[in-house]
Design a protein around this motif. Sequence first.
Motif, PDB file in Angstrom:
ATOM      1  N   ALA A 115       0.824  -1.212   0.000  1.00 60.95           N
ATOM      2  CA  ALA A 115       0.000   0.000   0.000  1.00 60.95           C
ATOM      3  C   ALA A 115       0.855   1.258   0.000  1.00 60.95           C
ATOM      4  O   ALA A 115       0.520   2.252  -0.665  1.00 60.95           O
ATOM      5  N   TRP A 116       1.965   1.235   0.716  1.00 65.55           N
ATOM      6  CA  TRP A 116       2.818   2.425   0.743  1.00 65.55           C
ATOM      7  C   TRP A 116       3.504   2.652  -0.596  1.00 65.55           C
ATOM      8  O   TRP A 116       3.771   3.807  -0.974  1.00 65.55           O
ATOM      9  N   VAL A 117       3.806   1.593  -1.348  1.00 67.28           N
ATOM     10  CA  VAL A 117       4.349   1.800  -2.695  1.00 67.28           C
ATOM     11  C   VAL A 117       3.322   2.513  -3.575  1.00 67.28           C
ATOM     12  O   VAL A 117       3.661   3.421  -4.345  1.00 67.28           O
ATOM     13  N   LEU A 118       2.058   2.121  -3.461  1.00 74.00           N
ATOM     14  CA  LEU A 118       1.017   2.801  -4.234  1.00 74.00           C
ATOM     15  C   LEU A 118       0.930   4.272  -3.838  1.00 74.00           C
ATOM     16  O   LEU A 118       0.796   5.158  -4.691  1.00 74.00           O
ATOM     17  N   ALA A 119       1.003   4.545  -2.534  1.00 74.51           N
ATOM     18  CA  ALA A 119       0.968   5.932  -2.083  1.00 74.51           C
ATOM     19  C   ALA A 119       2.173   6.707  -2.601  1.00 74.51           C
ATOM     20  O   ALA A 119       2.049   7.868  -3.020  1.00 74.51           O
ATOM     21  N   LEU A 120       3.352   6.077  -2.579  1.00 80.91           N
ATOM     22  CA  LEU A 120       4.555   6.749  -3.074  1.00 80.91           C
ATOM     23  C   LEU A 120       4.447   7.037  -4.564  1.00 80.91           C
ATOM     24  O   LEU A 120       4.784   8.139  -5.022  1.00 80.91           O
ATOM     25  N   HIS A 121       3.973   6.073  -5.333  1.00 78.86           N
ATOM     26  CA  HIS A 121       3.823   6.316  -6.774  1.00 78.86           C
ATOM     27  C   HIS A 121       2.837   7.447  -7.037  1.00 78.86           C
ATOM     28  O   HIS A 121       3.079   8.317  -7.886  1.00 78.86           O
ATOM     29  N   GLY A 122       1.723   7.458  -6.288  1.00 75.31           N
ATOM     30  CA  GLY A 122       0.751   8.536  -6.468  1.00 75.31           C
ATOM     31  C   GLY A 122       1.350   9.894  -6.166  1.00 75.31           C
ATOM     32  O   GLY A 122       1.063  10.885  -6.865  1.00 75.31           O
ATOM     33  N   GLU A 123       2.183   9.977  -5.144  1.00 71.43           N
ATOM     34  CA  GLU A 123       2.836  11.245  -4.813  1.00 71.43           C
ATOM     35  C   GLU A 123       3.879  11.601  -5.867  1.00 71.43           C
ATOM     36  O   GLU A 123       3.988  12.768  -6.275  1.00 71.43           O
ATOM     37  N   ALA A 124       4.638  10.616  -6.330  1.00 71.23           N
ATOM     38  CA  ALA A 124       5.675  10.889  -7.325  1.00 71.23           C
ATOM     39  C   ALA A 124       5.086  11.484  -8.599  1.00 71.23           C
ATOM     40  O   ALA A 124       5.723  12.318  -9.265  1.00 71.23           O
ATOM     41  N   GLU A 125       3.872  11.097  -8.960  1.00 74.13           N
ATOM     42  CA  GLU A 125       3.228  11.638 -10.152  1.00 74.13           C
ATOM     43  C   GLU A 125       2.987  13.140 -10.046  1.00 74.13           C
ATOM     44  O   GLU A 125       2.836  13.815 -11.065  1.00 74.13           O
ATOM     45  N   ARG A 126       2.937  13.657  -8.856  1.00 78.36           N
ATOM     46  CA  ARG A 126       2.671  15.075  -8.659  1.00 78.36           C
ATOM     47  C   ARG A 126       3.925  15.925  -8.840  1.00 78.36           C
ATOM     48  O   ARG A 126       3.864  17.151  -8.757  1.00 78.36           O
ATOM     49  N   HIS A 127       5.039  15.279  -9.097  1.00 77.17           N
ATOM     50  CA  HIS A 127       6.314  15.973  -9.330  1.00 77.17           C
ATOM     51  C   HIS A 127       6.615  15.894 -10.825  1.00 77.17           C
ATOM     52  O   HIS A 127       7.422  15.076 -11.280  1.00 77.17           O
ATOM     53  N   GLU A 128       5.967  16.750 -11.578  1.00 77.15           N
ATOM     54  CA  GLU A 128       6.015  16.647 -13.034  1.00 77.15           C
ATOM     55  C   GLU A 128       7.354  17.069 -13.616  1.00 77.15           C
ATOM     56  O   GLU A 128       7.615  16.839 -14.802  1.00 77.15           O
ATOM     57  N   ASP A 129       8.208  17.670 -12.799  1.00 76.70           N
ATOM     58  CA  ASP A 129       9.534  18.059 -13.278  1.00 76.70           C
ATOM     59  C   ASP A 129      10.530  16.908 -13.239  1.00 76.70           C
ATOM     60  O   ASP A 129      11.681  17.072 -13.631  1.00 76.70           O
ATOM     61  N   ARG A 130      10.093  15.749 -12.771  1.00 78.73           N
ATOM     62  CA  ARG A 130      10.980  14.605 -12.658  1.00 78.73           C
ATOM     63  C   ARG A 130      10.299  13.360 -13.231  1.00 78.73           C
ATOM     64  O   ARG A 130       9.065  13.304 -13.327  1.00 78.73           O
ATOM     65  N   SER A 131      11.101  12.355 -13.564  1.00 79.87           N
ATOM     66  CA  SER A 131      10.577  11.114 -14.147  1.00 79.87           C
ATOM     67  C   SER A 131      10.429  10.019 -13.100  1.00 79.87           C
ATOM     68  O   SER A 131      10.344   8.839 -13.440  1.00 79.87           O
ATOM     69  N   TRP A 132      10.369  10.382 -11.846  1.00 76.80           N
ATOM     70  CA  TRP A 132      10.314   9.383 -10.771  1.00 76.80           C
ATOM     71  C   TRP A 132       9.099   8.466 -10.902  1.00 76.80           C
ATOM     72  O   TRP A 132       9.197   7.263 -10.718  1.00 76.80           O
ATOM     73  N   ALA A 133       7.942   9.046 -11.210  1.00 78.30           N
ATOM     74  CA  ALA A 133       6.721   8.248 -11.251  1.00 78.30           C
ATOM     75  C   ALA A 133       6.777   7.178 -12.332  1.00 78.30           C
ATOM     76  O   ALA A 133       6.353   6.032 -12.109  1.00 78.30           O
ATOM     77  N   SER A 134       7.267   7.522 -13.510  1.00 75.78           N
ATOM     78  CA  SER A 134       7.302   6.535 -14.591  1.00 75.78           C
ATOM     79  C   SER A 134       8.215   5.367 -14.240  1.00 75.78           C
ATOM     80  O   SER A 134       7.955   4.222 -14.647  1.00 75.78           O
ATOM     81  N   ARG A 135       9.238   5.621 -13.458  1.00 77.69           N
ATOM     82  CA  ARG A 135      10.160   4.551 -13.078  1.00 77.69           C
ATOM     83  C   ARG A 135       9.578   3.679 -11.976  1.00 77.69           C
ATOM     84  O   ARG A 135       9.883   2.483 -11.887  1.00 77.69           O
ATOM     85  N   LEU A 136       8.742   4.267 -11.131  1.00 77.18           N
ATOM     86  CA  LEU A 136       8.116   3.509 -10.050  1.00 77.18           C
ATOM     87  C   LEU A 136       6.825   2.818 -10.473  1.00 77.18           C
ATOM     88  O   LEU A 136       6.348   1.917  -9.775  1.00 77.18           O
ATOM     89  N   GLU A 137       6.264   3.216 -11.597  1.00 81.69           N
ATOM     90  CA  GLU A 137       4.949   2.685 -11.980  1.00 81.69           C
ATOM     91  C   GLU A 137       4.922   1.168 -12.135  1.00 81.69           C
ATOM     92  O   GLU A 137       3.959   0.523 -11.665  1.00 81.69           O
ATOM     93  N   PRO A 138       5.902   0.524 -12.756  1.00 79.40           N
ATOM     94  CA  PRO A 138       5.828  -0.937 -12.850  1.00 79.40           C
ATOM     95  C   PRO A 138       5.759  -1.616 -11.483  1.00 79.40           C
ATOM     96  O   PRO A 138       5.058  -2.623 -11.319  1.00 79.40           O
ATOM     97  N   LEU A 139       6.471  -1.074 -10.509  1.00 82.84           N
ATOM     98  CA  LEU A 139       6.418  -1.624  -9.157  1.00 82.84           C
ATOM     99  C   LEU A 139       5.025  -1.445  -8.570  1.00 82.84           C
ATOM    100  O   LEU A 139       4.465  -2.366  -7.968  1.00 82.84           O
ATOM    101  N   ALA A 140       4.455  -0.259  -8.757  1.00 87.55           N
ATOM    102  CA  ALA A 140       3.109  -0.006  -8.239  1.00 87.55           C
ATOM    103  C   ALA A 140       2.089  -0.917  -8.913  1.00 87.55           C
ATOM    104  O   ALA A 140       1.203  -1.490  -8.248  1.00 87.55           O
ATOM    105  N   ARG A 141       2.184  -1.081 -10.198  1.00 85.34           N
ATOM    106  CA  ARG A 141       1.233  -1.938 -10.921  1.00 85.34           C
ATOM    107  C   ARG A 141       1.350  -3.392 -10.467  1.00 85.34           C
ATOM    108  O   ARG A 141       0.339  -4.098 -10.351  1.00 85.34           O
TER     109      ARG A 141
END
Length: 334
Positions: A115-141
Amino acid sequence: MSGLTRETAARFARIALGHVAQEYPHKLDHVLLSDGDAVPPRVLHPIFFGSFDWHSCVHGWWTLLTLRRLFPDLPEAERITILADDSFTADKAAAELAYLYRPQSGGFERPYGWAWVLALHGEAERHEDRSWASRLEPLARAFAERLSTYLDKLTYPITVGTHFNTSFALTLALEWAQSHDQELAEVIGGWAERCFADERDYRGWEPGGDEFLSPALSVALLMSRVRSRKAFAPWFEGFLLDNGVLEARFDPAFVSDRSDGKTAHLDGLNLSRAWALRSIRRSLAPHPSEPVLERLADANFAAALPYLSGDYAGEHWLATFALRAVMAGQVVTD
């Protein structure tokens, strides 16, 4: 509640920066299949090797990214960005994902870390100046898929006040699913209704001596997210208000030894109660119980706030719960 000030945000950020990249001491959730599996945490988990254990590192990162977004001009924000750029690389994220497919890793960090990985991915998406979310998305999925499969076979909810608590994990997962996986959101809603719709007159033993979650409030918080206010209010009244248990049993827990990792959980209990009580109050408003919910939330929060750092038993994780409790009040000041 005074809200999240820059001073408080900086304090939380310094605490989390102090442990997300601290490898030792470390408690692994790791099944060894051979001598070759006896390797350091940084090899097994090149992103989430700090903070004493994997799940605390994950939500420590959630804390840091959230503070970077809310207070981008904090001096600590630049340090967060540099460390996150170094941590959330494609290769490191791929290694974290590969770990999930090892033999005997099916139950790794289930369900709390998921659950915390999902929360982290959701937060990372809000940082549009970085590619963190796209790299974490496979883990979240991957964890979202596992969660859906898990709920399909979980006949009974796990209602302990520790990491195995089902309702707490589903509350976090639902926040992510509502934006990313509507099918999972519907599964969570249906599962919660099946398990808890008929619960009344709660009489459980709280607090437990090593709990950092309230079993009752974890269920109530989840139900507040899956039901409308009109449907939730009478359920909550019948579950925890009409019998007087809320007022009788939810004053702050006393922590006798903050150097003991299990006993220190009770500081987390006070913080998670504050988070839940404030969130439930918002879901109920307007409602006659609001003054009681506010009083108990503030008392529990105040009891734990001075102890977020000073001993690593609590320092490696408590700031996350303090931040969630503050944010549940929806007050952020500059």
